[in-house]
Design a protein around this motif. Structure first.
Motif, PDB file in Angstrom:
ATOM      1  N   PRO B   8       0.809  -1.230   0.000  1.00 50.82           N
ATOM      2  CA  PRO B   8       0.000   0.000   0.000  1.00 50.82           C
ATOM      3  C   PRO B   8       0.835   1.269   0.000  1.00 50.82           C
ATOM      4  CG  PRO B   8      -0.733  -1.526   1.699  1.00 50.82           C
ATOM      5  CD  PRO B   8       0.540  -2.071   1.163  1.00 50.82           C
ATOM      6  N   SER B   9       2.013   1.218   0.607  1.00 48.36           N
ATOM      7  CA  SER B   9       2.797   2.434   0.731  1.00 48.36           C
ATOM      8  C   SER B   9       4.291   2.143   0.697  1.00 48.36           C
ATOM      9  CB  SER B   9       2.451   3.163   2.025  1.00 48.36           C
ATOM     10  OG  SER B   9       2.765   2.349   3.133  1.00 48.36           O
ATOM     11  N   ALA B  10       5.044   3.173   0.352  1.00 47.85           N
ATOM     12  CA  ALA B  10       6.498   3.129   0.363  1.00 47.85           C
ATOM     13  C   ALA B  10       6.972   4.566   0.551  1.00 47.85           C
ATOM     14  CB  ALA B  10       7.048   2.552  -0.927  1.00 47.85           C
ATOM     15  N   SER B  11       8.144   4.726   1.112  1.00 50.65           N
ATOM     16  CA  SER B  11       8.625   6.082   1.346  1.00 50.65           C
ATOM     17  C   SER B  11      10.144   6.129   1.321  1.00 50.65           C
ATOM     18  CB  SER B  11       8.100   6.618   2.677  1.00 50.65           C
ATOM     19  OG  SER B  11       8.571   5.818   3.747  1.00 50.65           O
ATOM     20  N   GLY B  12      10.645   7.325   1.130  1.00 49.62           N
ATOM     21  CA  GLY B  12      12.090   7.556   1.146  1.00 49.62           C
ATOM     22  C   GLY B  12      12.365   9.036   1.223  1.00 49.62           C
ATOM     23  N   SER B  13      13.540   9.366   1.661  1.00 46.43           N
ATOM     24  CA  SER B  13      13.944  10.763   1.730  1.00 46.43           C
ATOM     25  C   SER B  13      14.428  11.219   0.366  1.00 46.43           C
ATOM     26  CB  SER B  13      15.051  10.934   2.774  1.00 46.43           C
ATOM     27  OG  SER B  13      14.597  10.550   4.043  1.00 46.43           O
ATOM     28  N   PRO B  14      14.437  12.513   0.141  1.00 41.45           N
ATOM     29  CA  PRO B  14      14.979  13.023  -1.130  1.00 41.45           C
ATOM     30  C   PRO B  14      16.381  12.491  -1.379  1.00 41.45           C
ATOM     31  CG  PRO B  14      13.873  14.772   0.042  1.00 41.45           C
ATOM     32  CD  PRO B  14      13.907  13.598   0.976  1.00 41.45           C
ATOM     33  N   GLY B  15      16.595  12.037  -2.604  1.00 32.16           N
ATOM     34  CA  GLY B  15      17.902  11.502  -2.963  1.00 32.16           C
ATOM     35  C   GLY B  15      18.032  10.007  -2.759  1.00 32.16           C
ATOM     36  N   GLN B  16      17.163   9.441  -1.941  1.00 30.44           N
ATOM     37  CA  GLN B  16      17.208   7.998  -1.708  1.00 30.44           C
ATOM     38  C   GLN B  16      16.458   7.267  -2.816  1.00 30.44           C
ATOM     39  OE1 GLN B  16      15.663   7.415   2.313  1.00 30.44           O
ATOM     40  NE2 GLN B  16      17.765   7.364   3.129  1.00 30.44           N
ATOM     41  N   SER B  17      16.457   5.922  -2.708  1.00 32.08           N
ATOM     42  CA  SER B  17      15.738   5.086  -3.674  1.00 32.08           C
ATOM     43  C   SER B  17      14.577   4.396  -2.986  1.00 32.08           C
ATOM     44  CB  SER B  17      16.667   4.015  -4.261  1.00 32.08           C
ATOM     45  OG  SER B  17      17.704   4.589  -5.014  1.00 32.08           O
ATOM     46  N   VAL B  18      13.554   4.123  -3.761  1.00 36.81           N
ATOM     47  CA  VAL B  18      12.438   3.339  -3.265  1.00 36.81           C
ATOM     48  C   VAL B  18      12.110   2.294  -4.334  1.00 36.81           C
ATOM     49  CG1 VAL B  18      10.667   4.893  -4.192  1.00 36.81           C
ATOM     50  CG2 VAL B  18      10.146   3.455  -2.243  1.00 36.81           C
ATOM     51  N   THR B  19      11.803   1.092  -3.884  1.00 33.63           N
ATOM     52  CA  THR B  19      11.439   0.004  -4.806  1.00 33.63           C
ATOM     53  C   THR B  19      10.065  -0.519  -4.446  1.00 33.63           C
ATOM     54  OG1 THR B  19      13.743  -0.653  -5.193  1.00 33.63           O
ATOM     55  CG2 THR B  19      12.040  -2.290  -5.664  1.00 33.63           C
ATOM     56  N   ILE B  20       9.232  -0.638  -5.464  1.00 29.57           N
ATOM     57  CA  ILE B  20       7.860  -1.114  -5.297  1.00 29.57           C
ATOM     58  C   ILE B  20       7.740  -2.464  -5.991  1.00 29.57           C
ATOM     59  CG2 ILE B  20       5.436  -0.614  -5.762  1.00 29.57           C
ATOM     60  CD1 ILE B  20       6.346   2.337  -6.228  1.00 29.57           C
ATOM     61  N   SER B  21       7.155  -3.429  -5.309  1.00 33.09           N
ATOM     62  CA  SER B  21       6.951  -4.741  -5.912  1.00 33.09           C
ATOM     63  C   SER B  21       5.525  -4.870  -6.443  1.00 33.09           C
ATOM     64  CB  SER B  21       7.219  -5.847  -4.892  1.00 33.09           C
ATOM     65  OG  SER B  21       6.303  -5.747  -3.809  1.00 33.09           O
ATOM     66  N   CYS B  22       5.372  -5.795  -7.361  1.00 36.97           N
ATOM     67  CA  CYS B  22       4.082  -6.053  -7.990  1.00 36.97           C
ATOM     68  C   CYS B  22       4.019  -7.561  -8.247  1.00 36.97           C
ATOM     69  CB  CYS B  22       3.981  -5.263  -9.279  1.00 36.97           C
ATOM     70  SG  CYS B  22       2.570  -5.662 -10.341  1.00 36.97           S
ATOM     71  N   THR B  23       3.197  -8.248  -7.480  1.00 41.98           N
ATOM     72  CA  THR B  23       3.169  -9.708  -7.553  1.00 41.98           C
ATOM     73  C   THR B  23       1.905 -10.199  -8.229  1.00 41.98           C
ATOM     74  OG1 THR B  23       4.499  -9.857  -5.544  1.00 41.98           O
ATOM     75  CG2 THR B  23       3.302 -11.832  -6.219  1.00 41.98           C
ATOM     76  N   GLY B  24       2.102 -11.048  -9.206  1.00 42.70           N
ATOM     77  CA  GLY B  24       0.974 -11.639  -9.916  1.00 42.70           C
ATOM     78  C   GLY B  24       1.069 -13.147  -9.891  1.00 42.70           C
ATOM     79  N   THR B  25       0.673 -13.742 -11.007  1.00 39.28           N
ATOM     80  CA  THR B  25       0.697 -15.199 -11.129  1.00 39.28           C
ATOM     81  C   THR B  25       1.357 -15.590 -12.440  1.00 39.28           C
ATOM     82  OG1 THR B  25      -1.390 -15.389 -12.326  1.00 39.28           O
ATOM     83  CG2 THR B  25      -1.524 -15.246  -9.911  1.00 39.28           C
ATOM     84  N   ARG B  26       1.436 -16.890 -12.680  1.00 37.69           N
ATOM     85  CA  ARG B  26       2.008 -17.340 -13.944  1.00 37.69           C
ATOM     86  C   ARG B  26       1.071 -17.042 -15.118  1.00 37.69           C
ATOM     87  NH1 ARG B  26       1.493 -23.910 -13.083  1.00 37.69           N
ATOM     88  NH2 ARG B  26      -0.760 -23.982 -12.866  1.00 37.69           N
ATOM     89  N   ASN B  27      -0.161 -16.635 -14.814  1.00 32.20           N
ATOM     90  CA  ASN B  27      -1.112 -16.320 -15.880  1.00 32.20           C
ATOM     91  C   ASN B  27      -1.020 -14.866 -16.332  1.00 32.20           C
ATOM     92  OD1 ASN B  27      -2.285 -18.912 -15.919  1.00 32.20           O
ATOM     93  ND2 ASN B  27      -3.518 -18.386 -14.118  1.00 32.20           N
ATOM     94  N   ASP B  28      -0.318 -14.042 -15.578  1.00 36.11           N
ATOM     95  CA  ASP B  28      -0.171 -12.654 -15.991  1.00 36.11           C
ATOM     96  C   ASP B  28       1.304 -12.279 -15.993  1.00 36.11           C
ATOM     97  OD1 ASP B  28      -0.032 -12.069 -13.007  1.00 36.11           O
ATOM     98  OD2 ASP B  28      -2.177 -12.411 -13.172  1.00 36.11           O
ATOM     99  N   ILE B  29       1.830 -11.741 -14.915  1.00 42.94           N
ATOM    100  CA  ILE B  29       3.230 -11.291 -14.918  1.00 42.94           C
ATOM    101  C   ILE B  29       4.182 -12.420 -15.292  1.00 42.94           C
ATOM    102  CG2 ILE B  29       5.118 -10.476 -13.472  1.00 42.94           C
ATOM    103  CD1 ILE B  29       3.172  -8.704 -12.002  1.00 42.94           C
ATOM    104  N   GLY B  30       3.959 -13.582 -14.740  1.00 42.32           N
ATOM    105  CA  GLY B  30       4.863 -14.710 -14.984  1.00 42.32           C
ATOM    106  C   GLY B  30       4.912 -15.150 -16.425  1.00 42.32           C
ATOM    107  N   ASN B  31       3.893 -14.763 -17.202  1.00 44.99           N
ATOM    108  CA  ASN B  31       3.799 -15.207 -18.586  1.00 44.99           C
ATOM    109  C   ASN B  31       3.830 -14.038 -19.563  1.00 44.99           C
ATOM    110  OD1 ASN B  31       3.460 -17.274 -20.569  1.00 44.99           O
ATOM    111  ND2 ASN B  31       1.285 -16.797 -20.707  1.00 44.99           N
ATOM    112  N   SER B  32       4.326 -12.874 -19.107  1.00 42.48           N
ATOM    113  CA  SER B  32       4.243 -11.689 -19.961  1.00 42.48           C
ATOM    114  C   SER B  32       5.522 -10.863 -19.909  1.00 42.48           C
ATOM    115  CB  SER B  32       3.056 -10.820 -19.516  1.00 42.48           C
ATOM    116  OG  SER B  32       3.003  -9.633 -20.282  1.00 42.48           O
ATOM    117  N   ASP B  33       5.943 -10.396 -21.076  1.00 42.52           N
ATOM    118  CA  ASP B  33       7.022  -9.411 -21.150  1.00 42.52           C
ATOM    119  C   ASP B  33       6.457  -7.996 -21.149  1.00 42.52           C
ATOM    120  OD1 ASP B  33       8.880 -11.499 -23.448  1.00 42.52           O
ATOM    121  OD2 ASP B  33       9.031 -11.334 -21.271  1.00 42.52           O
TER     122      ASP B  33
END
Lengths: 118, 110
Positions: B8-33
């Motif tokens: 739902p949320s992610a945060s970081g200070s200016p200049g830092q990095s933030v990484t957001i994940s997105c999890t699906g299944t083999r029927n969508d992300i797992g099977n798609s470029d």
């Protein structure tokens, strides 16, 4: 310049019908799909469906199948999203977007706010 | 066709990095470029920031990068700036010429 211009805000009552539009310019209408995306107040983006003007193929998300009608008019370079009987739960912002198979939804309309009172 | 899962949320200070994940299944992300990411500011239309897992449209800063492993895609925003504060949504092909969106992540720049 690619542009998608949507029709204006709508205020309707439950049970009424509605058709909103998305007029495109800046490219041949037949060459890309036009998708519809819903965002309910305070919620996330939801894929509703897509029309491919080139072959008139229309696909719906299972969540929206039977709830809305997607269409297009190639003579007007315009895609449509239609309801035959609105519900209060249809209150949302609706966006159209040009869909490139590889590049995703690369151009968006400005959105049409639909408010339905019960 | 269920929504892809994002934190739902992610945060970081200016200049830092933030990484957001997105999890699906083999029927969508797992099977798609064809995984895309969208930035959404309040009262503005969404903006495409990543397509085909890791490609950037012209005009998108190279601070935005994407990747995928198995059924999970990720968006990294490096060198966070105030204007990066927004909601971010992933999307993937989901078969039958349909797409599916993620649940969305609110990124806050501290």
């Amino acid at each position: 310049e690619v542009q998608l211009v949507q029709s204006g805000e709508e205020v309707k009552k439950a049970g009424e019908s509605l058709k909103i539009s998305c007029k495109v310019s800046g490219y041949p209408f037949n060459t890309y799909g036009i998708a519809w995306v819903r965002q309910m107040p305070g919620k996330g983006l939801e894929w509703m469906g897509i029309v491919y003007p080139g072959d008139s193929d229309i696909r719906y998300s299972p969540s929206f199948q039977g709830q809305v009608i997607i269409s297009d008019d190639k003579s007007l370079d315009t895609a449509y999203l239609q309801w035959t009987s609105l519900k209060a739960s249809d209150t949302a912002m609706y966006y159209c977007a040009r869909h490139h198979y590889n590049r995703g939804l690369e151009f968006w309309g400005q959105g049409t706010l639909v408010t339905v009172s019960s | 066709q269920s929504a892809l899962t994002q934190p739902p949320s992610a945060s970081g200070s200016p200049g830092q990095s933030v990484t957001i994940s997105c999890t699906g299944t083999r029927n969508d992300i797992g099977n798609s470029d064809f995984v895309s990411w969208y930035q959404k500011h309040p009262d503005k239309a969404p903006r495409l920031v990543i397509y085909e897992i890791s490609e950037r449209p012209s005009g998108v800063p190279d601070r935005f990068s994407g990747s995928k492993s198995g059924n999970t895609a990720s968006l990294t925003v490096s060198g966070l700036q105030a204007e990066d504060e927004a909601d971010y949504y992933c999307s993937s092909h989901a078969g039958n010429k349909n797409l599916v969106f993620g649940t969305g992540t609110k990124v806050t720049v501290l």
